[in-house]
Scaffold this motif. Structure first.
Motif, PDB file in Angstrom:
ATOM      1  N   GLN A  78       0.850  -1.199   0.000  1.00  0.00           N
ATOM      2  CA  GLN A  78       0.000   0.000   0.000  1.00  0.00           C
ATOM      3  C   GLN A  78       0.879   1.239   0.000  1.00  0.00           C
ATOM      4  O   GLN A  78       1.818   1.335   0.777  1.00  0.00           O
ATOM      5  CB  GLN A  78      -0.886   0.007   1.244  1.00  0.00           C
ATOM      6  CG  GLN A  78      -1.707   1.256   1.393  1.00  0.00           C
ATOM      7  CD  GLN A  78      -3.146   0.983   1.758  1.00  0.00           C
ATOM      8  OE1 GLN A  78      -3.528  -0.160   1.964  1.00  0.00           O
ATOM      9  NE2 GLN A  78      -3.931   2.021   1.831  1.00  0.00           N
ATOM     10  N   LEU A  79       0.553   2.176  -0.890  1.00  0.00           N
ATOM     11  CA  LEU A  79       1.288   3.432  -0.963  1.00  0.00           C
ATOM     12  C   LEU A  79       0.526   4.500  -0.200  1.00  0.00           C
ATOM     13  O   LEU A  79      -0.704   4.596  -0.299  1.00  0.00           O
ATOM     14  CB  LEU A  79       1.465   3.865  -2.418  1.00  0.00           C
ATOM     15  CG  LEU A  79       2.267   2.934  -3.312  1.00  0.00           C
ATOM     16  CD1 LEU A  79       2.291   3.458  -4.734  1.00  0.00           C
ATOM     17  CD2 LEU A  79       3.688   2.785  -2.790  1.00  0.00           C
ATOM     18  N   GLN A  80       1.265   5.313   0.520  1.00  0.00           N
ATOM     19  CA  GLN A  80       0.660   6.383   1.304  1.00  0.00           C
ATOM     20  C   GLN A  80       1.354   7.681   0.951  1.00  0.00           C
ATOM     21  O   GLN A  80       2.524   7.874   1.277  1.00  0.00           O
ATOM     22  CB  GLN A  80       0.811   6.095   2.797  1.00  0.00           C
ATOM     23  CG  GLN A  80       0.160   7.115   3.705  1.00  0.00           C
ATOM     24  CD  GLN A  80      -1.337   6.986   3.742  1.00  0.00           C
ATOM     25  OE1 GLN A  80      -1.879   5.901   3.570  1.00  0.00           O
ATOM     26  NE2 GLN A  80      -2.039   8.083   3.951  1.00  0.00           N
ATOM     27  N   ALA A  81       0.619   8.591   0.294  1.00  0.00           N
ATOM     28  CA  ALA A  81       1.163   9.895  -0.067  1.00  0.00           C
ATOM     29  C   ALA A  81       0.804  10.911   1.010  1.00  0.00           C
ATOM     30  O   ALA A  81      -0.310  10.886   1.547  1.00  0.00           O
ATOM     31  CB  ALA A  81       0.612  10.346  -1.411  1.00  0.00           C
ATOM     32  N   SER A  82       1.738  11.801   1.300  1.00  0.00           N
ATOM     33  CA  SER A  82       1.495  12.827   2.305  1.00  0.00           C
ATOM     34  C   SER A  82       2.358  14.041   2.007  1.00  0.00           C
ATOM     35  O   SER A  82       3.227  13.996   1.127  1.00  0.00           O
ATOM     36  CB  SER A  82       1.804  12.281   3.698  1.00  0.00           C
ATOM     37  OG  SER A  82       3.172  11.916   3.802  1.00  0.00           O
ATOM     38  N   GLY A  83       2.114  15.112   2.750  1.00  0.00           N
ATOM     39  CA  GLY A  83       2.940  16.307   2.625  1.00  0.00           C
ATOM     40  C   GLY A  83       2.310  17.459   1.873  1.00  0.00           C
ATOM     41  O   GLY A  83       2.901  18.526   1.761  1.00  0.00           O
ATOM     42  N   GLY A  84       1.121  17.254   1.337  1.00  0.00           N
ATOM     43  CA  GLY A  84       0.459  18.341   0.635  1.00  0.00           C
ATOM     44  C   GLY A  84      -0.033  19.412   1.594  1.00  0.00           C
ATOM     45  O   GLY A  84       0.045  19.263   2.817  1.00  0.00           O
ATOM     46  N   GLY A  85      -0.542  20.487   1.026  1.00  0.00           N
ATOM     47  CA  GLY A  85      -1.050  21.569   1.846  1.00  0.00           C
ATOM     48  C   GLY A  85      -1.286  22.820   1.036  1.00  0.00           C
ATOM     49  O   GLY A  85      -1.264  22.786  -0.199  1.00  0.00           O
TER      50      GLY A  85
END
Length: 119
Positions: A1-8
């Motif tokens: 499973q890929l988990q993208a984060s860090g947007g804003g």
């Protein structure tokens, strides 16, 4: 499973560093790509990095972005600098067993992270 984060939400000229964390597979066997999709548009290729860390710069959509990976942490990063309003989109990471810029050739996708750049 890929988990993208860090947007804003950032102002024009700002920076963000997106992360894509993987679990459940031999991460270094996969090319990881970043794509983005703005409302009403198709999903567009941004950049990719091979399992061994190659990142052909001529295939990146802009020299304002830099892709990197840390296989020990099963994570790929997208450093985005000098952001512009036209960079506003949902950013997705994906993994592929082949080296490609084509979205249909990516087998696994993260859920996306929203990047909004205000003018």
């Amino acid at each position: 499973q890929l988990q993208a984060s860090g947007g804003g939400l950032v102002q024009t000229g700002g920076s963000l560093n997106l992360s894509c964390a993987d679990s459940g597979r031999t991460f270094s066997n996969y090319t990881v790509g970043w794509f983005r999709q703005a409302p009403g548009t198709e999903r567009d290729f941004v950049a990719f990095i091979t399992g061994s860390g190659r990142t052909p710069p001529y295939l990146s959509v802009t020299d304002r972005f830099a892709i990197s990976r840390d296989n020990a942490k099963n994570t790929v990063y997208l450093q985005m600098n000098n952001l512009r309003p036209e960079d506003t989109a949902v950013y997705y990471c994906a993994a592929s067993r082949v080296i490609t810029t084509l979205a249909p050739s990516y087998d696994y996708w993260g859920q996306g992270t929203q990047v909004t750049v205000s003018s």
